[in-house]
Design a protein around this motif. Structure first.
Motif, short mmCIF file in Angstrom:
data_model
loop_
_atom_site.label_atom_id
_atom_site.label_comp_id
_atom_site.label_asym_id
_atom_site.label_seq_id
_atom_site.Cartn_x
_atom_site.Cartn_y
_atom_site.Cartn_z
N ASP A 228 0.81 -1.23 0.00
CA ASP A 228 0.00 0.00 0.00
C ASP A 228 0.84 1.28 0.00
OD1 ASP A 228 -2.55 -0.98 -0.25
OD2 ASP A 228 -2.98 -1.02 1.90
N LEU B 3 -0.02 4.34 -2.07
CA LEU B 3 -1.03 5.31 -1.63
C LEU B 3 -0.39 6.54 -1.01
CD1 LEU B 3 -3.47 2.82 0.17
CD2 LEU B 3 -3.87 3.93 -2.04
N THR B 4 0.88 6.47 -0.69
CA THR B 4 1.53 7.56 0.04
C THR B 4 2.08 8.62 -0.90
OG1 THR B 4 3.73 6.53 0.05
CG2 THR B 4 2.20 5.87 1.81
N LYS B 5 2.25 9.79 -0.37
CA LYS B 5 2.75 10.92 -1.17
C LYS B 5 4.11 10.61 -1.77
CE LYS B 5 3.63 15.90 -0.89
NZ LYS B 5 3.61 17.10 0.01
N SER C 43 3.34 7.91 -4.72
CA SER C 43 2.19 8.03 -5.62
C SER C 43 2.55 8.82 -6.87
CB SER C 43 1.03 8.73 -4.88
OG SER C 43 -0.09 8.84 -5.73
N PHE D 140 -2.33 2.80 -8.06
CA PHE D 140 -1.52 2.82 -6.84
C PHE D 140 -0.81 1.48 -6.65
CE2 PHE D 140 -4.93 0.53 -4.71
CZ PHE D 140 -4.29 -0.13 -3.67
N GLY E 23 -5.13 8.08 -1.68
CA GLY E 23 -4.01 7.72 -2.53
C GLY E 23 -4.25 7.87 -4.02
#
Length: 216
Positions: A70, A73-75, A78, A84, A176
């Motif tokens: 996951d 989903l993070t800055k 992404s 994602f 995200g």
């Protein structure tokens, strides 16, 4: 973040190689406590499924896939225009390449992460792909919950709390890809957009066919 780093949970040893620790550090740096706990639960659930079904697998690569699954989903990871899942897979591949892992391992981890939401496909792929998919399905939707013992369930959620998971996971997903909702076309994350955006209009496959430039 005030987090637990146990070595063993529910009879499962959590990988602690230098590679595993470096991957975990990236999750702690760029993720959130919520994503950390989710990712560790996913690894543990996936491994319990492997044990129950006697599925041989590479524990370290499964762990790294769980940690990265996951992060797209993070800055930090992404992109502007990719799913994602692909962002997370690309990040994991770059990470593993920097440690000199062979191409076969890079591709396996890439597939494991990129396909972790691909219902009807992931479960028929390599062991690591299928196992991560099963771990995600158990934590997010309760798939296979009936096979999880009370002892194991309580041990895992005590170490890695769910913290209103049902309430928080949908907006976490949406955060995200809110800037690139078109990337959810044809996959289950379009349901997230429909849930979060009033009057969200999904791209429709049949419309794509009927409005194609062909003039027969």
């Amino acid at each position: 973040m005030s987090l637990q780093h146990p070595k063993t949970i529910a009879g499962i040893t959590i990988p602690d190689s230098s590679l595993a620790k470096a991957a975990t550090d990236l999750l702690l740096t760029h993720g959130t406590e919520f994503l950390y706990n989710h990712s560790l639960r996913v690894y543990l659930f996936a491994t319990l499924n492997a044990t129950r079904q006697h599925i041989a697998h590479d524990a370290e690569l499964l762990y790294i896939s769980s940690v990265f699954h996951d992060l797209g989903l993070t800055k930090q990871y992404s992109s502007a225009d990719l799913r994602f899942e692909v962002d997370g897979a690309n990040a994991a591949r770059d990470f593993l390449r920097s440690y000199g892992l062979p191409d076969k391992s890079l591709q396996l981890v890439w597939d494991t992460i990129a396909l972790h939401t691909s219902i009807g496909i992931a479960e028929h792929k390599e062991a690591e792909v299928a196992l991560l998919y099963s771990g995600v399905g158990l934590d997010v939707m309760g798939e296979g919950y009936e096979h999880l013992s009370t002892e194991h369930r309580e041990a895992i959620i005590t170490a890695f709390p769910r913290t209103d998971f049902k309430k928080n996971i949908i907006p976490t997903f949406f955060s995200g890809f809110a800037h690139k909702t078109d990337t959810t076309f044809g996959n289950i994350k379009a349901d997230v957009c429909a849930f979060m955006i009033p009057n969200f209009e999904r791209k429709n496959f049949c419309d794509c066919i009927l409005h194609s430039p062909w003039h027969e």
